[in-house]
Design an enzyme around this catalytic site. Sequence first.
Site, PDB file in Angstrom:
ATOM      1  N   GLU A   1      -9.369   4.012   2.044  1.00  0.00           N
ATOM      2  CA  GLU A   1      -8.874   4.076   0.677  1.00  0.00           C
ATOM      3  C   GLU A   1      -7.780   3.061   0.371  1.00  0.00           C
ATOM      4  O   GLU A   1      -7.573   2.704  -0.793  1.00  0.00           O
ATOM      5  CB  GLU A   1      -8.351   5.492   0.376  1.00  0.00           C
ATOM      6  CG  GLU A   1      -6.940   5.789   0.862  1.00  0.00           C
ATOM      7  CD  GLU A   1      -6.736   5.655   2.368  1.00  0.00           C
ATOM      8  OE1 GLU A   1      -5.643   5.228   2.772  1.00  0.00           O
ATOM      9  OE2 GLU A   1      -7.670   5.965   3.126  1.00  0.00           O
TER      10      GLU A   1
ATOM     11  N   ARG B   1      -7.534  -0.146   0.947  1.00  0.00           N
ATOM     12  CA  ARG B   1      -8.058  -1.388   0.358  1.00  0.00           C
ATOM     13  C   ARG B   1      -8.506  -1.167  -1.086  1.00  0.00           C
ATOM     14  O   ARG B   1      -8.486  -2.089  -1.896  1.00  0.00           O
ATOM     15  CB  ARG B   1      -9.198  -1.926   1.228  1.00  0.00           C
ATOM     16  CG  ARG B   1     -10.426  -1.066   1.262  1.00  0.00           C
ATOM     17  CD  ARG B   1     -11.284  -1.304   2.494  1.00  0.00           C
ATOM     18  NE  ARG B   1     -10.651  -0.816   3.702  1.00  0.00           N
ATOM     19  CZ  ARG B   1     -11.186  -0.937   4.923  1.00  0.00           C
ATOM     20  NH1 ARG B   1     -12.337  -1.555   5.086  1.00  0.00           N
ATOM     21  NH2 ARG B   1     -10.559  -0.461   5.961  1.00  0.00           N
TER      22      ARG B   1
ATOM     23  N   ASP C   1     -11.971   7.430   3.843  1.00  0.00           N
ATOM     24  CA  ASP C   1     -10.776   7.149   4.655  1.00  0.00           C
ATOM     25  C   ASP C   1     -10.455   5.660   4.676  1.00  0.00           C
ATOM     26  O   ASP C   1      -9.496   5.241   5.318  1.00  0.00           O
ATOM     27  CB  ASP C   1     -10.978   7.679   6.078  1.00  0.00           C
ATOM     28  CG  ASP C   1      -9.668   7.782   6.843  1.00  0.00           C
ATOM     29  OD1 ASP C   1      -8.597   7.835   6.192  1.00  0.00           O
ATOM     30  OD2 ASP C   1      -9.704   7.793   8.084  1.00  0.00           O
TER      31      ASP C   1
ATOM     32  N   ASP D   1       1.622   6.306   5.636  1.00  0.00           N
ATOM     33  CA  ASP D   1       0.656   5.386   5.045  1.00  0.00           C
ATOM     34  C   ASP D   1       1.159   4.721   3.764  1.00  0.00           C
ATOM     35  O   ASP D   1       0.426   3.955   3.142  1.00  0.00           O
ATOM     36  CB  ASP D   1      -0.661   6.120   4.782  1.00  0.00           C
ATOM     37  CG  ASP D   1      -1.879   5.250   5.030  1.00  0.00           C
ATOM     38  OD1 ASP D   1      -1.723   4.177   5.650  1.00  0.00           O
ATOM     39  OD2 ASP D   1      -2.981   5.629   4.609  1.00  0.00           O
TER      40      ASP D   1
ATOM     41  N   LYS E   1       0.842  -1.205   0.000  1.00  0.00           N
ATOM     42  CA  LYS E   1       0.000   0.000   0.000  1.00  0.00           C
ATOM     43  C   LYS E   1       0.872   1.248   0.000  1.00  0.00           C
ATOM     44  O   LYS E   1       1.754   1.400   0.848  1.00  0.00           O
ATOM     45  CB  LYS E   1      -0.905  -0.005   1.238  1.00  0.00           C
ATOM     46  CG  LYS E   1      -1.740   1.271   1.414  1.00  0.00           C
ATOM     47  CD  LYS E   1      -2.492   1.243   2.744  1.00  0.00           C
ATOM     48  CE  LYS E   1      -3.131   2.593   3.038  1.00  0.00           C
ATOM     49  NZ  LYS E   1      -3.793   2.619   4.365  1.00  0.00           N
TER      50      LYS E   1
ATOM     51  N   ASP F   1      -2.394  10.583   3.725  1.00  0.00           N
ATOM     52  CA  ASP F   1      -3.802  10.226   3.866  1.00  0.00           C
ATOM     53  C   ASP F   1      -4.523  11.274   4.695  1.00  0.00           C
ATOM     54  O   ASP F   1      -4.480  11.254   5.922  1.00  0.00           O
ATOM     55  CB  ASP F   1      -3.941   8.849   4.515  1.00  0.00           C
ATOM     56  CG  ASP F   1      -5.401   8.412   4.596  1.00  0.00           C
ATOM     57  OD1 ASP F   1      -6.237   9.016   3.891  1.00  0.00           O
ATOM     58  OD2 ASP F   1      -5.696   7.473   5.351  1.00  0.00           O
TER      59      ASP F   1
ATOM     60  N   LYS G   1      -9.585  13.191   8.317  1.00  0.00           N
ATOM     61  CA  LYS G   1      -9.085  12.787   9.630  1.00  0.00           C
ATOM     62  C   LYS G   1      -9.036  14.002  10.550  1.00  0.00           C
ATOM     63  O   LYS G   1      -8.816  15.123  10.108  1.00  0.00           O
ATOM     64  CB  LYS G   1      -7.677  12.184   9.508  1.00  0.00           C
ATOM     65  CG  LYS G   1      -7.641  10.846   8.798  1.00  0.00           C
ATOM     66  CD  LYS G   1      -6.215  10.331   8.717  1.00  0.00           C
ATOM     67  CE  LYS G   1      -6.160   9.003   7.990  1.00  0.00           C
ATOM     68  NZ  LYS G   1      -6.775   7.914   8.778  1.00  0.00           N
TER      69      LYS G   1
END
Length: 504
Positions: A358, A360, A356, A297, A274, A279, A286
Amino acid sequence: MSIISRLSTVAIALGASLSAHAADIQFTSKLQDAKSLVVFKAEDQKASFKFLDKATRTQLSKAIETENFEGKFGKTVEVIAPVSSDYARILVVGLGKEDELNASKMTKLGGNLHAKLEDKKSETVAISFESFEGEVNNSELAAQLAHGINLRDHTFEVYKKEPNTFNISYSIDVDSKRKAAKEYLTLEHIQSGVFLARDLTSEIASEMTPVDFANAAKQLEQYGVEVKVLEPAEIKELGMGALEAVGRGSAQGSRLVIAHYKGNNDTPIALVGKGITFDSGGYNVKTGKSIALMKVDMAGAAAVLGTVQAMAKAKADVNVVAVMPMAANMVSENSFAPGDVLRTAEGLSVEVLNTDAEGRLILSDALWYARQFYKPEIMVDLATLTGSKIRAVGNNYSAIFSEDDQLVKEFTLAGKTVNEQVWRLPLGYKDALKSDIADLTNIGSYGPGATTAATFLQQFVGDTRWVHIDIAGNAISKKTKDEVPAGGTGYGVRILSEWLLSGN
């Protein structure tokens, strides 16, 4: 200025440390002169230190007796050496029970030993280690000690006005300096991958965009790695609507970075990481202090890229490809929004209930790409995927998901060997991903979040043997511990490398 145009990037590209210092290590056949001497005592053996002069032996024995030092693992006794000694300081280090010494323990010991000696400003250190064996031989134990020293030594300090420039030179007296050096060479290559992953993870988000990451990946071509970068138009043309959508809110858009090291002609192993370079949470933005850490991330992508570099530098007999979906999940008029339905390359549609969730989404298209173009024997994905994972198993373990018991067993063993331990969590709750207007939702309506996220990914692996490792909480450390300094940890490089080199 872009990270790729800075001098520090040369270090990143080469997988070297961005710190201004690095421990110098050599293996020797006899004890060298130095300011500090390190000797060891096993818990089940009496220490004789016959190689030292009588006055020094007497002083050490008295210190051990006075401190009631039994040689328990990691415990130390320090003495100022007698005037007659060639050393200024002597450190006695406990090994615990000698027959229980293994790679894991020696790496930890090396990290903590280095921290203590650096604190003492010991510029030169001689280590007497020629007489110890354990679960593995003397050469491997000594190499792992050196490995721990340099893993702890690496720091990311490019933004400090006065970075730490203190350097320690180590000479380690071993049974066979040739065998120890050979064992350490492979570990050095793995270190380079760890350092690459740490540096990429620790870099600030404005200097580590998807384009910056892709440019850093291209530097692996010097090691014989084939690197390919797909840009937004190509991503869209291939039907990877989930990856395209997540990057749409940023100026650069998404990238898919592929790094392939073909060390043999076997069916490849695919590592999918990933790569969310920042993010914000998207429209489900967030809040709180955690957002400042969201540069981390992309740690999964950094780890799989570091692993490919390690394998390439080691000229390992493996065929491994890293597939890294890269995007910045930002808020703009172009961003994907809650309620959108995205079409993945797999053909499955996904209703976005939370922007949020995202990671996956981008992984779904990357898993498809790895299957479609490389037909791998096994796929392993690494991702800082869910806060639920942290609540389930904390930061000392990553969470592993798979229906393949053998793969879980292999990764559990590899993790214990390199101090990157995994804890198995279940797959399931697929019905929690039901949508009224699409094939799937991107978050579960109920159930444990780490599991529903993993089960979402499972829909994109086909019949390929697959493991998902959630490294949320493992990718960055707020404090130093054992062989891991504060900052990006490079978590994943060592467990993946150990698994690959063990013949999986």
